[in-house]
Design an enzyme around this catalytic site. Sequence first.
Site, short mmCIF file in Angstrom:
data_model
loop_
_atom_site.label_atom_id
_atom_site.label_comp_id
_atom_site.label_asym_id
_atom_site.label_seq_id
_atom_site.Cartn_x
_atom_site.Cartn_y
_atom_site.Cartn_z
N ARG A 129 -17.23 -2.87 11.33
CA ARG A 129 -16.98 -3.38 12.51
C ARG A 129 -15.54 -3.52 12.79
O ARG A 129 -14.63 -3.86 11.83
CB ARG A 129 -17.67 -4.75 12.66
CG ARG A 129 -17.37 -5.59 13.98
CD ARG A 129 -18.02 -6.77 13.81
NE ARG A 129 -17.21 -7.59 12.83
CZ ARG A 129 -16.18 -8.34 13.16
NH1 ARG A 129 -15.71 -8.19 14.56
NH2 ARG A 129 -15.42 -9.09 12.45
N GLN A 130 -15.01 -3.35 14.03
CA GLN A 130 -13.67 -3.44 14.43
C GLN A 130 -13.94 -4.52 15.75
O GLN A 130 -14.69 -4.37 16.47
CB GLN A 130 -12.83 -2.43 14.59
CG GLN A 130 -12.50 -1.49 13.48
CD GLN A 130 -11.26 -2.17 12.69
OE1 GLN A 130 -11.24 -3.22 12.17
NE2 GLN A 130 -10.08 -1.51 13.11
N SER A 131 -12.64 -5.53 15.80
CA SER A 131 -13.16 -6.74 16.66
C SER A 131 -12.85 -6.02 18.19
O SER A 131 -13.28 -6.46 18.96
CB SER A 131 -12.20 -7.79 16.32
OG SER A 131 -12.56 -8.33 15.11
N THR A 132 -11.78 -5.23 18.38
CA THR A 132 -11.42 -4.80 19.79
C THR A 132 -11.09 -3.23 19.78
O THR A 132 -11.02 -2.76 18.85
CB THR A 132 -10.12 -5.74 20.12
OG1 THR A 132 -9.04 -5.06 19.25
CG2 THR A 132 -10.36 -6.97 20.03
N GLN A 144 -7.88 -2.25 18.34
CA GLN A 144 -7.82 -1.95 16.75
C GLN A 144 -8.51 -0.57 16.57
O GLN A 144 -8.30 -0.16 15.50
CB GLN A 144 -8.77 -3.17 16.20
CG GLN A 144 -8.02 -4.37 16.25
CD GLN A 144 -8.85 -5.51 15.53
OE1 GLN A 144 -10.22 -5.39 15.23
NE2 GLN A 144 -8.09 -6.75 15.42
#
Length: 541
Positions: free
Chosen positions: A28-31, A34
């Site tokens: 997972r990456q937040s944005t 990113q």
Amino acid sequence: MTAVLPWERANSKVSDRHLKRLAAVYVRQSTRQQLLNHQESTRLQYALKDRAVALGWEADRVLVIDDDQAMSATSAVARTGFQRLVTEIGLDHVGLVLGLEMSRLARSGKDWYQLIELCALSGAVLADLDGVYDPADYNDRLVLGLKGTISEAELHLIKQRMWTGRLNKARRGELAFPLPSGYVRLPSGEVVFDPDEQVQTVIRLVFAQFERIGTLHGMLRYLVRHDVQLGIRLREGPDKGTLEWRRPNRMTLQTLLHNPAYAGIYAYGRRRVDPRRKDPARPGTGRVVQTRDEWLVMVPDVLPAYITVAQFEATEAKLAANRARAETMCAVRGGPALAAGLVFCGRCERRMSMRYHTQRGHNLPEYMCVREVTNYGADKTCQLLNAACVDAFVEQQVLTALTPAAVEVSLQAADQVMAERAELEKLWSQKLERAEYEADRARRCYHLAEPENRLVVRIPEVSEELGVHSGTLHCWVSRGGATARRRPTGPRPTRPEGAGCGRASGPGWSGCAVRWERNKRIRELEMERDVFKRCVALWGK
């Protein structure tokens, strides 16, 4: 010599019962930023699959869950990947959960401790770059709890820093936010009026007509009746900054009237998020409008103003009074009653409501006090009055008060009609000028694309494909360069002398023929513009 990670030591907590199940790698990456600019973190997370193989799992027994890319870990409601992981753990399908760090899995204490509890019940272990943890072991459970608490606190500190910086910048009036219609932001950051004069004219017309009409729906019907559209600058997409004309709607007008920016006020914090109303699956929900005393920042005279602060406050008071509540007069209705919302009961001193009944095909209004019946279940109303006698008395008193200033009232009404007509005249002139410019620009683009003007030779073929009569198309193509500016000529309407009662009369007040001629001219120019654009597209093919 290669360094040995903690989980690769001989005393690993991975046993045969774990190897019989799947190893889940959560990515997972937040944005989105990113994902685009910090791809090394993404590569490291996908490389955890090789580390699962090094711990004893076969490559086809490693499950990679990457459904939550560009999503925050503050909640598990909208994260389908995390929900899938929890489901697999609960079904005893997963023996190992791999994450680059614990904050990848969850930054909420509720979600994190739920995941730990499920792993402890199913016998699954968790692992990150520091080692392998068994949630059933007290020491490991304590470490996992601390990691989850630190992840949640870290997110809080990040938000707090960002919020403090944003608030300090807003107090200086320098925090940029999306501007409403009628404003543009220069590259230097300065906010100015929209350079398009027609956009400014429409904004001023909206406020002027609301001040005259007094109701939101009445103003909306006025704009629709006169074919007035709102100019909107696109905020995103490939055509960002392009001006589009859209038909007015109730919500857009309501937002426009409530926006303090049109009075030159820089306001921040007009809406707050109520956690009770927020839907985690929809980030934009839960916002509640605050009163002016609860705004975080309010700095006057920062933005260029279309109206004064006094006009803005009067507009806010009028919108609040138009709401259908017992303590307000409400908006003027379309019924025949003259004093609706203004009559109070002489016995209980409460506002009387309206009731209509039909008699011989006519709607006859009545003023009645039903508060005792509605609130306390009384057997009968407080009192009931025929509206005819009350309205006649009110009408007589109003006319008596206006008699000394009848001439001034008539002249003022005439001036108001003339000002309204001048605004519409200006708006229609700008629309005609815009249509002529766009048609001329489309014609020039066509001639640049086809210098030989071969379309004149093939008029029948192209006119059939475009759906335009060949004679009309031949006339447009052979017209050449610039379009002759044809505007209605003649004297502007003037106020007739001796306007006794302020009513419009005389030929100077009848602008229907001029308006129809201008409207047909605009429609013709718009069709001509569209045809030339389609011609360029056809020749491009």
